[in-house]
Design a protein around this motif. Structure first.
Motif, mmCIF file in Angstrom:
data_model
loop_
_atom_site.group_PDB
_atom_site.id
_atom_site.type_symbol
_atom_site.label_atom_id
_atom_site.label_comp_id
_atom_site.label_asym_id
_atom_site.label_seq_id
_atom_site.Cartn_x
_atom_site.Cartn_y
_atom_site.Cartn_z
ATOM 1 N N MET A 1 0.157 -14.320 -4.905
ATOM 2 C CA MET A 1 -1.079 -14.782 -5.367
ATOM 3 C C MET A 1 -1.194 -15.252 -6.988
ATOM 4 O O MET A 1 -1.035 -16.138 -7.362
ATOM 5 C CB MET A 1 -2.249 -14.073 -5.147
ATOM 6 C CG MET A 1 -3.653 -14.931 -5.602
ATOM 7 S SD MET A 1 -4.054 -15.729 -4.177
ATOM 8 C CE MET A 1 -5.640 -16.067 -4.776
ATOM 9 N N GLN A 2 -0.523 -14.142 -7.903
ATOM 10 C CA GLN A 2 -0.383 -14.514 -9.040
ATOM 11 C C GLN A 2 0.668 -15.497 -9.495
ATOM 12 O O GLN A 2 0.625 -16.368 -10.215
ATOM 13 C CB GLN A 2 -0.030 -13.067 -9.921
ATOM 14 C CG GLN A 2 -1.372 -12.485 -10.384
ATOM 15 C CD GLN A 2 -1.001 -11.273 -11.390
ATOM 16 O OE1 GLN A 2 -0.070 -10.648 -11.150
ATOM 17 N NE2 GLN A 2 -1.706 -11.340 -12.224
ATOM 18 N N HIS A 3 1.840 -15.521 -8.756
ATOM 19 C CA HIS A 3 2.782 -16.474 -8.755
ATOM 20 C C HIS A 3 2.318 -17.841 -8.590
ATOM 21 O O HIS A 3 2.855 -18.602 -9.418
ATOM 22 C CB HIS A 3 3.952 -15.658 -7.871
ATOM 23 C CG HIS A 3 5.101 -16.613 -8.012
ATOM 24 N ND1 HIS A 3 5.906 -16.962 -9.334
ATOM 25 C CD2 HIS A 3 5.719 -17.776 -6.997
ATOM 26 C CE1 HIS A 3 6.892 -17.768 -8.975
ATOM 27 N NE2 HIS A 3 6.904 -18.297 -7.901
ATOM 28 N N ALA A 4 1.577 -18.109 -7.900
ATOM 29 C CA ALA A 4 0.962 -19.325 -7.288
ATOM 30 C C ALA A 4 0.413 -20.007 -8.546
ATOM 31 O O ALA A 4 0.138 -20.995 -8.981
ATOM 32 C CB ALA A 4 0.245 -19.304 -5.878
ATOM 33 N N GLN A 5 -0.674 -19.005 -9.171
ATOM 34 C CA GLN A 5 -1.330 -19.385 -10.142
ATOM 35 C C GLN A 5 -0.638 -19.592 -11.347
ATOM 36 O O GLN A 5 -0.767 -20.736 -11.991
ATOM 37 C CB GLN A 5 -2.422 -18.454 -10.425
ATOM 38 C CG GLN A 5 -3.494 -18.088 -9.530
ATOM 39 C CD GLN A 5 -4.224 -16.732 -9.742
ATOM 40 O OE1 GLN A 5 -4.186 -16.103 -10.542
ATOM 41 N NE2 GLN A 5 -5.532 -16.793 -9.169
ATOM 42 N N PHE A 6 0.599 -19.032 -11.557
ATOM 43 C CA PHE A 6 1.375 -19.157 -12.802
ATOM 44 C C PHE A 6 2.043 -20.290 -12.426
ATOM 45 O O PHE A 6 2.181 -21.179 -13.571
ATOM 46 C CB PHE A 6 2.289 -17.948 -12.915
ATOM 47 C CG PHE A 6 3.017 -18.226 -13.950
ATOM 48 C CD1 PHE A 6 3.054 -17.876 -15.295
ATOM 49 C CD2 PHE A 6 4.561 -18.661 -13.702
ATOM 50 C CE1 PHE A 6 3.843 -17.975 -16.303
ATOM 51 C CE2 PHE A 6 5.464 -18.686 -14.856
ATOM 52 C CZ PHE A 6 4.978 -18.393 -16.077
ATOM 53 N N ALA A 7 2.689 -20.548 -11.313
ATOM 54 C CA ALA A 7 3.087 -22.006 -11.024
ATOM 55 C C ALA A 7 2.518 -22.975 -11.199
ATOM 56 O O ALA A 7 3.043 -24.331 -11.852
ATOM 57 C CB ALA A 7 4.009 -21.663 -9.521
ATOM 58 N N GLU A 8 1.360 -23.006 -10.883
ATOM 59 C CA GLU A 8 0.333 -24.149 -10.932
ATOM 60 C C GLU A 8 -0.130 -24.510 -12.591
ATOM 61 O O GLU A 8 0.050 -25.440 -12.952
ATOM 62 C CB GLU A 8 -1.084 -23.867 -10.312
ATOM 63 C CG GLU A 8 -2.082 -24.948 -10.273
ATOM 64 C CD GLU A 8 -1.594 -26.541 -9.786
ATOM 65 O OE1 GLU A 8 -1.962 -27.517 -10.272
ATOM 66 O OE2 GLU A 8 -0.815 -26.451 -8.751
ATOM 67 N N ARG A 9 -0.200 -23.323 -13.228
ATOM 68 C CA ARG A 9 -0.418 -23.534 -14.730
ATOM 69 C C ARG A 9 0.591 -23.976 -15.499
ATOM 70 O O ARG A 9 0.654 -24.908 -16.098
ATOM 71 C CB ARG A 9 -0.871 -22.045 -15.220
ATOM 72 C CG ARG A 9 -1.666 -22.374 -16.486
ATOM 73 C CD ARG A 9 -1.900 -20.738 -16.836
ATOM 74 N NE ARG A 9 -2.995 -19.977 -16.148
ATOM 75 C CZ ARG A 9 -2.862 -18.754 -15.624
ATOM 76 N NH1 ARG A 9 -2.010 -17.979 -16.637
ATOM 77 N NH2 ARG A 9 -3.388 -17.955 -14.991
ATOM 78 N N ALA A 10 1.843 -23.820 -14.883
ATOM 79 C CA ALA A 10 3.040 -24.147 -15.656
ATOM 80 C C ALA A 10 3.284 -25.701 -15.199
ATOM 81 O O ALA A 10 3.647 -26.402 -16.273
ATOM 82 C CB ALA A 10 4.518 -23.323 -15.036
ATOM 83 N N ARG A 11 3.019 -26.177 -14.084
ATOM 84 C CA ARG A 11 3.172 -27.438 -13.771
ATOM 85 C C ARG A 11 2.150 -28.318 -14.676
ATOM 86 O O ARG A 11 2.504 -29.363 -15.020
ATOM 87 C CB ARG A 11 2.947 -27.903 -12.136
ATOM 88 C CG ARG A 11 4.111 -27.675 -11.405
ATOM 89 C CD ARG A 11 3.796 -28.176 -10.264
ATOM 90 N NE ARG A 11 2.676 -27.281 -9.344
ATOM 91 C CZ ARG A 11 2.955 -26.334 -8.595
ATOM 92 N NH1 ARG A 11 4.421 -25.838 -8.278
ATOM 93 N NH2 ARG A 11 2.196 -25.642 -7.720
ATOM 94 N N ARG A 12 1.041 -27.781 -14.675
ATOM 95 C CA ARG A 12 -0.205 -28.511 -15.665
ATOM 96 C C ARG A 12 0.302 -28.458 -16.946
ATOM 97 O O ARG A 12 0.397 -29.694 -17.528
ATOM 98 C CB ARG A 12 -1.390 -27.875 -15.627
ATOM 99 C CG ARG A 12 -2.303 -28.131 -14.118
ATOM 100 C CD ARG A 12 -3.662 -27.600 -14.644
ATOM 101 N NE ARG A 12 -4.216 -27.408 -13.199
ATOM 102 C CZ ARG A 12 -5.137 -26.610 -12.838
ATOM 103 N NH1 ARG A 12 -5.855 -25.755 -13.746
ATOM 104 N NH2 ARG A 12 -5.857 -26.440 -11.712
ATOM 105 N N SER A 13 0.814 -27.623 -17.549
ATOM 106 C CA SER A 13 1.362 -27.345 -18.983
ATOM 107 C C SER A 13 2.571 -28.459 -19.202
ATOM 108 O O SER A 13 2.674 -29.027 -20.113
ATOM 109 C CB SER A 13 1.654 -26.132 -19.182
ATOM 110 O OG SER A 13 0.630 -25.284 -19.284
ATOM 111 N N ALA A 14 3.275 -28.425 -18.106
ATOM 112 C CA ALA A 14 4.499 -29.286 -18.142
ATOM 113 C C ALA A 14 4.052 -30.759 -18.071
ATOM 114 O O ALA A 14 4.490 -31.830 -18.899
ATOM 115 C CB ALA A 14 5.776 -29.040 -17.051
#
Length: 57
Positions: A1-14
């Motif tokens: 679950m945390q990995h999915a949130q981190f990945a989504e946040r990383a995509r937004r940041s990128a």
């Protein structure tokens, strides 16, 4: 679950970083074009001629 949130946040940041870089490059390009256009217009104005010299015959 945390990995999915981190990945989504990383995509937004990128995406935001990419947008910021693109807008910065567009701004710099516009600024350089405006400066170049301004200098070329100034350079195209002919220099005033030195006064007409009367030659005695």
């Amino acid at each position: 679950m945390q990995h999915a949130q981190f990945a989504e946040r990383a995509r937004r940041s990128a995406r935001e970083i990419g947008l910021a870089v693109a807008l910065t490059l567009a701004g710099v390009t516009f600024l350089v074009a405006a400066i170049h256009r301004s200098s070329s217009e100034t350079a195209s104005i002919p220099a005033p001629q030195a006064g007409i010299q009367n030659q005695a015959n």
